[in-house]
Design an enzyme around this catalytic site. Sequence first.
Site, PDB file in Angstrom:
ATOM      1  CD  GLU A  29      -3.093  -0.869   2.186  1.00  0.00           C
ATOM      2  OE1 GLU A  29      -2.889  -0.171   3.181  1.00  0.00           O
ATOM      3  OE2 GLU A  29      -4.192  -1.390   1.939  1.00  0.00           O
ATOM      4  CD  GLU A  58      -4.492  -6.057   3.005  1.00  0.00           C
ATOM      5  OE1 GLU A  58      -5.230  -5.368   3.746  1.00  0.00           O
ATOM      6  OE2 GLU A  58      -3.261  -5.915   2.931  1.00  0.00           O
TER       7      GLU A  58
END
Length: 832
Positions: free
Chosen positions: A187, A256
């Site tokens: 991320e 995710e």
Amino acid sequence: MGSSSPRAPLLLLFVALAALLSPPAPATASVAYDHRAVIIDGQRRILISGSIHYPRSVPEMWPDLIRKAKDGGLDVIQTYVFWNGHEPSQGQYYFEDRYDLVKFIKLVQEAGLYVNLRIGPYACAEWNFGGFPVWLKYVPGISFRTDNEPFKWAMQNFTQKIVWMMKSESLFQWQGGPIILSQIENEFGPLEWDQGDPAKAYSAWAAKMAVDLDTGVPWVMCKQDDAPDPVINTWNGFYGDWFSPNQPYKPTMWTEVWTGWFTGFGGPVPHRPVEDLAFAVAKFIQKGGSYFNYYMYHGGTNFGRTAGGPFIATSYDYDAPIDEFGLLRQPKWSHLKDLHKAIKLCEPALVSGDPIVTSLGNSQESHVYRSNSGECAAFLANYDTVSFVKVAFNGMHYNLPPWSISILPDCKTTIFNTARVGVQTTQMKMESVGEFSWVSYNDDTDTYADDSFTTVGLLEQVNVTRDNTDYLWYTTYVDIGQDEQFLQNGNYPVLTVLSAGHSLHVFINRQLSGTAYGSLEEPRLTYSGNAKLWAGSNTISILSVSVGLPNIGEHFETWNAGVLGPVTLNGLNEGRRDLTWQKWSYQIGLKGEALGLHSLSGSSSIEWGETSASQPLTWYKAFFNEPEGNLPLAIDMNSMGKGQVWINGQSIGRYWPGYKAFGTCGDCDYRGNYDETKCQTNCGGASQRWYHVPRSWLKPTGNMVVVLEEWGGDPTGISMVTRSTGRACADVSEWQPAMKNWHTKDYERSRIHLSCDPGQKMTAINFASFGTPNGECGSFSEGKCHSHESYDPFEKKCIGQQSCAVTIVPEVFGGDPCPGTMKRIAVEAVCE
Ligand code: GAL
């Protein structure tokens, strides 16, 4: 057999050294990808994945967790690699026990599943310091996750070490191993957006560095829109259906899918309804998704001081399909298993191309996939957050519950709807199986040890402790003149302490004077309280306590902890006295830590006393035998305040039931967009009461439990508990979509399946009603329509069994109690 030539050992040594120093042979790719699929050995696949983080359970649990993942319909296990666990001090590596990465991957392979290895080495993951070793912060000139040579060197060094280890163990897919995907960074995109050029240069470097390692399997970067080819950018979040990769020739991957959320000390416990989770996944697949990963599939436990945060709880249960203790969370696990079956039946059509999307109403759509060989799969979606809708599709009518998607693997038959849960709901119970008889030891409330040091001013905590302990003492002296007004009038001065976090206790002349702590949202804190000083010299000791280092945020490695001041006294004759720039003495850690009281040898080095009334900074010790049976164990700490607990020297983690959950709890409706604040529990109670005790850490007899309590609490209230299924319930419609065997098109009438945990049996049927029952598990009641023989089949087939199944047809319940009405069966069985 001796070696004939004296040079042979030397040669062997040379070969071994060369193997260590040079990268293993280059890879020949056998995992590839295109717009629609990850391709393994030429096979185009829709891959179903789930996160299990190896150090969040114990190796003895791994085979069972992996088997449950496989039974749940997963193809892939995803895990981060936890750098700070593997390199606790620079250049000293650890790959044993819970950190035996190779063993974990081999177990996944033995189970016939693949691995997505998120090397990072930044993990985030609510893990201490985001997975970075704390020593890394002290490498001269370092700046994390940016275009910085010392950081890049260290990151490359570790990444390469892991890749080479995987290669030398033949763990990549082309070597016959299970690893089909790897991740670099985590991320970073959102930070890059804020930080501009150096960040861009860094992420481009990270991608190239990874690709150059030649793993022979694709690399992914999650939340990294500009991931350069051939790296695939992927998505993380509660929903993923809007996401597309940055090139049309990359597959759409969701690394995710949040199955719930983490718990922080002081926060409520989040839950995500499975109807919404299944809806999110189906929506992603209908749109063209090729890979999704449940984060977490098994969340597990932040043992020891591995929790990040600050303020991340020890439990990392995450409301995942497998609970913290390794038991199935129902109906989540089974409903997702049914979803996975349905998706797999659609796979041939799904990998063939893009869907044809047709509107079926205001907020209804169909997505239809067709393969060249004639397979057809359809998804019928109702996005309405309130109403059931009947839609027409292919000349038939379909009933869609609100906020749901039906899956029709032949474009005709609904075999799954995300909102129609036809599987067991389990209510777990925690049963006390024993208390302890304690002895105790009071720790020092001052800094008098030899290793204390003194300096002018206040020091940052992590710089001093290097995070080897949560505890740092700050001690100073204050002289109070005989003529101070407050000595006469009793209006004691106010001591104010500003701290960067995360919690602290103030001792004045060795007496606890007060406690303060921050929160997940705001780790900084201000303590303010009356200081009962006397005439003459006074000791002010502040015990600053960290509760996990940050794991997320811009340059979180620079965030401070500890008492940074100002520290002031107000209300003296002189008005305000600033103590900030006085001399302060420091001591790292508690005396009991230095003595190693958590260990058998350390604990026998001192005299323990009878336990007296609740006192701050007290150690407690007891011995116990292992509870019989195989049910998972926890220690109930609800009667305690805050501290740490060890069993046989193994750290169970930080406990903090004294921190009550603040937030909004209440009704939980699966319909409509989910976020982590929507379906919370525990408000007003402890954020975490039970702490997982892995059975493998116990011996049959003579186990030692040691508790370090900071606040004072009632140790007699601590107990050992087992966790197991208390009630197995189901509430299933007679028309619940179901099938036994797709290939033979063998549909079955709905069946109700009930099971207890291994070693348990059903002992009673608390409720059963075939008709129109009301309520939910634990509070079912009969409705207008009820068959009087509702209990019979369950009493016959289930009592005395670990599991049972009953077909839902009227004959089984003695005939149809209300012809023409759609009936359901609700049942509640007791497991013991
Ligand atoms: C994601 C992150 C994960 C984890 C998750 C929240 O953003 O990639 O590592 O922290 O959030 O549980």
